[in-house]
Each structure stands twice: as structure tokens, then as C-alpha cells.
Design a protein around this motif. Structure first.
Motif, PDB file in Angstrom:
ATOM      1  N   THR A  57       0.809  -1.220   0.000  1.00 12.97           N
ATOM      2  CA  THR A  57       0.000   0.000   0.000  1.00 12.97           C
ATOM      3  C   THR A  57       0.845   1.274   0.000  1.00 12.97           C
ATOM      4  O   THR A  57       0.568   2.203  -0.782  1.00 12.97           O
ATOM      5  N   PRO A  58       1.889   1.394   0.833  1.00 14.30           N
ATOM      6  CA  PRO A  58       2.721   2.600   0.745  1.00 14.30           C
ATOM      7  C   PRO A  58       3.396   2.764  -0.618  1.00 14.30           C
ATOM      8  O   PRO A  58       3.631   3.897  -1.056  1.00 14.30           O
ATOM      9  N   VAL A  59       3.694   1.656  -1.276  1.00 13.57           N
ATOM     10  CA  VAL A  59       4.283   1.738  -2.615  1.00 13.57           C
ATOM     11  C   VAL A  59       3.254   2.291  -3.601  1.00 13.57           C
ATOM     12  O   VAL A  59       3.569   3.148  -4.439  1.00 13.57           O
ATOM     13  N   LEU A  60       2.016   1.823  -3.494  1.00 15.71           N
ATOM     14  CA  LEU A  60       0.971   2.229  -4.431  1.00 15.71           C
ATOM     15  C   LEU A  60       0.465   3.649  -4.171  1.00 15.71           C
ATOM     16  O   LEU A  60      -0.161   4.259  -5.046  1.00 15.71           O
ATOM     17  N   THR A  61       0.706   4.158  -2.961  1.00 17.86           N
ATOM     18  CA  THR A  61       0.238   5.508  -2.619  1.00 17.86           C
ATOM     19  C   THR A  61       1.392   6.495  -2.444  1.00 17.86           C
ATOM     20  O   THR A  61       1.148   7.656  -2.099  1.00 17.86           O
ATOM     21  N   GLY A 122      -1.577  13.059  -6.396  1.00 14.03           N
ATOM     22  CA  GLY A 122      -1.770  12.596  -7.762  1.00 14.03           C
ATOM     23  C   GLY A 122      -2.646  11.361  -7.853  1.00 14.03           C
ATOM     24  O   GLY A 122      -2.852  10.829  -8.949  1.00 14.03           O
ATOM     25  N   GLY A 123      -3.165  10.900  -6.717  1.00 13.42           N
ATOM     26  CA  GLY A 123      -4.012   9.711  -6.720  1.00 13.42           C
ATOM     27  C   GLY A 123      -3.219   8.434  -6.552  1.00 13.42           C
ATOM     28  O   GLY A 123      -2.038   8.362  -6.898  1.00 13.42           O
ATOM     29  N   ALA A 124      -3.862   7.425  -6.004  1.00  6.27           N
ATOM     30  CA  ALA A 124      -3.200   6.136  -5.786  1.00  6.27           C
ATOM     31  C   ALA A 124      -3.122   5.341  -7.084  1.00  6.27           C
ATOM     32  O   ALA A 124      -3.888   5.566  -8.021  1.00  6.27           O
ATOM     33  N   HIS A 125      -2.201   4.411  -7.121  1.00  2.00           N
ATOM     34  CA  HIS A 125      -2.103   3.474  -8.244  1.00  2.00           C
ATOM     35  C   HIS A 125      -3.404   2.671  -8.311  1.00  2.00           C
ATOM     36  O   HIS A 125      -3.976   2.297  -7.280  1.00  2.00           O
ATOM     37  N   PRO A 126      -3.925   2.384  -9.517  1.00  2.00           N
ATOM     38  CA  PRO A 126      -5.207   1.665  -9.622  1.00  2.00           C
ATOM     39  C   PRO A 126      -5.187   0.267  -9.008  1.00  2.00           C
ATOM     40  O   PRO A 126      -6.244  -0.291  -8.732  1.00  2.00           O
TER      41      PRO A 126
END
Length: 374
Positions: A57-61, A122-126
Motif C-alpha cells: 500500500t505505501p508503494v501504491l500511494t 496525484g491519486g493512488a495506483h489503480p
């Protein structure tokens, strides 16, 4: 020495591999009981997936790593899993207690993930939306179990609903959502369309899960529609993988094991469709799910992630050496797992012993990879 969060992930990964080996031995000896299935799904897989989610989650956000109580949620899930197995063996009421505890864990993790997503610049990774959808399916599966406390007569449809929401929803959504990113990373190639597919295909995977689950519980034709919907993201990822087959199926690469896990999941969907059409029986489907999908999936993911978790901050060359030890024979290992699943589906139980032996070899490789140089 890895930080505590990484040590927890290493513990959960080794625990999952040991539970898988025990389940394979049990499959070859006596088949699969409810307690045996939950040894894999609730004791091994649930904590590992939740632990991986807290790490990804920290990687994707693009946020800081999980801290405090969030890092301990996988351990709470492990307690819930142990309670489930104890309840199935000794006292069934423990199952409802375990479901309530697991539901609290899932709700807490989902709330944290949603907050991290909203704060992401910029928004989270989908891919994060796939994780949230997976947790939503798990919550519904747990609610189905809790519903049987008030309505024991609904046990059979609730069981089918619980099973499909777990396998296709929680595990399937997590796995396919992760594979879209992990497969190219492990195979060292670019997949420019991965984010587009993740954003576009979630509605098919989630809708397919819900229809297949409701169909399995009450009306089989609805389940067939759900399985067809699920094929949309699977075929899309499969086509992208085949375009890079030289790297995705390299003999000694984690990508090969992950690619074969994708094949196992596709075969599972096809077998489920044939069952909905009353062409093949459902007997053996759960064993096939374990052998042909979970085993290559988790061994492939561990091959890529174990050196990263055990040696954070180490030179890339050192991590690559550990990964090379784990990846040795990955394509053959994955093929054995998928083949064992197909043989198991054909009612050849000895195939599970073959999978157990293959897992034992991988465990030796994992221990060798965890040893530091010198």
C-alpha cells in the motif's frame, strides 16, 4: 537484521510454505477437510496477504510505510485463522468468534488503506482499488459466516457464498491485481498497459466474483455469467504475458512461476464454467485451486519478494543472488504444480505428493537464500 515489519513478512511467508506442504501431504493421504482447507486459507494465506497489502500500500500511494497497530493486523488475522481451525475441529462456535475478529481486522485495514489512497498526491495506483475490492469480498464472506449464527438453516448457501467470495474475491482479486505489476517486475520487462487494464477491468473481476458467488449459492446459470466476466481481465493479462513470453516463461525466473499461476487460475475459471453447465463435477475443485494456482503463485511471489524483505537496503547484486537461488527451476516447479492440479482434478490423489516434494525442494532453496553471504 531486517526491521520488525520485514521479519513479520518473512515469518508469514515461511509459515505459508510450511502450511502448503502440510496441506499437500494431507491431500495425498486423505483428501481435504474443512479444517485442512482453512489451515491454508485462514492460517497461512490470510495473514500473508494482509501483510503483503500493508507492505504494498505505501508503494501504491507513495506514502511512508505502515506503522503502529496496522503492522500487527496480520498477527491478529493469524489468531483468527487458528481459532477457525480449532472451531472446526473442536467447537463450532469458535468459528463465529474468529469471523468477528477477522471482520474487525479487515475493516481496520480497509479504513487505513482508503485513507492512504485519499492522501496520495496525484491519486493512488489503480492496483489499490483491487486490494480494497478484495477486502470488501472478504468482509462479505465473513458476514455470510456470521449470518449462520442467527440463521443456521442458511448454512449451505452461506458456505457456498463464503467459499466463492474468498477464492474468487479475496484471493483472486488480490492475486490478479498484484500480478499485473509483479509479473513485469519479476520478468524485467515493461508492460505499458498494466495501469490501464487495472483501471478498466476491475468492474469485470468484481462483478464476476459477485455473480459467481451468488450463482453458486442459489442459481448456477448466474454463476456461469460471473465466470465469463472474470475471464476478461485474465485473458487480457494472459495476452500481455504471452507477448513477452521469452521473459515471462524464462526457466529460472520468478515470472515463470507467476505466469503458470495465471494459467492455473484461467483453468479454474474454465472448470467452474463446465461445472455450472453440469458437464464436470465440483469435486476436487478446491484441491485444484491450491495445487495449480496458489502453489505457483505464492512460490513465485516469494521468489521475487523474499530477498527484498530479508535484505532491505542491500546492494541490488546481493538481492539478485538470493533471488537466483530461489528462482532455480521456477518454470519446472510451476509446471509440476499446475500438472499436479490437473491430475488431482482427474481424481489421481498421488499428484499431491508430487507437489509436496516440489515444495520441500523450494523450502530448502528458501533457507539457502535467507543465509547471508559469508
Amino acid at each position: 537484521m531486517p526491521p520488525p515489519a520485514n521479519r513479520l513478512l518473512l515469518f508469514l511467508a515461511v509459515l505459508a510454505l510450511l502450511a502448503f506442504a502440510a496441506a499437500a501431504l494431507y491431500l495425498g493421504n486423505r483428501g481435504l477437510t474443512a479444517a485442512g482447507a482453512h489451515l491454508v486459507l485462514a492460517v497461512a494465506l490470510l495473514p500473508l496477504i494482509l501483510g503483503a497489502m500493508t507492505w504494498f500500500t505505501p508503494v501504491l500511494t507513495r506514502a511512508r510505510p505502515a506503522r503502529g497497530a496496522i503492522r500487527l493486523l496480520p498477527l491478529a488475522a493469524l489468531v483468527a485463522g487458528l481459532l477457525v481451525v480449532a472451531g472446526l475441529v473442536h467447537w463450532l462456535r469458535l468459528v463465529h468468534l474468529a469471523a468477528a475478529l477477522a471482520l474487525a481486522v479487515v475493516a481496520t485495514l480497509a479504513f487505513w488503506m482508503h485513507g492512504e489512497s485519499r492522501r496520495a498526491i496525484g491519486g493512488a495506483h489503480p492496483g489499490l482499488a483491487w486490494y480494497l475490492a478484495a477486502l470488501g469480498c472478504l468482509a462479505l464472506a465473513l458476514l455470510a459466516v456470521l449470518a449462520t449464527w442467527a440463521w443456521p438453516s442458511a448454512w449451505l448457501p452461506a458456505r457456498r457464498l463464503h467459499l466463492h467470495l474468498n477464492l474468487l474475491g479475496f484471493v483472486g482479486l488480490t492475486a490478479i491485481g498484484t500480478l499485473q505489476v509483479l509479473l513485469p517486475t519479476a520478468g524485467e520487462y515493461r508492460d505499458e498497459h498494466a495501469s490501464v487494464r487495472l483501471a478498466r477491468d476491475l468492474k469485470y473481476a468484481l462483478g464476476g466474483t459477485l455473480l459467481a458467488s451468488v450463482g453458486a449459492a442459489w442459481w448456477a446459470p448466474l454463476g456461469l455469467v460471473g465466470l465469463v466476466l472474470w475471464l476478461v481481465p485474465v485473458v487480457g493479462l494472459g495476452a500481455a504475458t504471452l507477448r513477452r513470453r521469452a521473459r515471462a516463461f524464462a526457466a529460472n525466473s520468478a515470472a515463470a512461476s507467476l505466469s503458470l499461476a495465471l494459467l492455473g487460475f484461467a483453468l479454474l475459471l474454465v472448470a467452474g464454467g463446465l461445472h455450472a453447465l453440469a458437464i464436470v463435477p465440483a469435486q476436487g475443485a478446491l484441491g485444484f485451486f491450491f495445487l495449480a494456482f496458489l502453489f505457483p503463485l505464492v512460490t513465485g511471489a516469494v521468489t521475487h519478494l523474499l530477498p527484498l524483505w530479508s535484505r532491505p537496503g542491500a546492494p541490488l547484486a546481493e538481492q539478485a543472488r538470493g533471488r537466483a537461488v530461489l528462482a532455480r527451476g521456477a518454470a519446472l516447479r510451476g509446471a509440476v504444480f499446475v500438472g499436479a492440479g490437473v491430475l488431482w482434478l482427474a481424481d489421481l490423489r498421488w499428484a499431491a505428493w508430487l507437489a509436496a516434494a516440489t515444495l520441500a525442494v523450494f523450502l530448502v532453496q528458501a533457507l539457502a537464500a535467507l543465509r547471508r553471504p559469508g
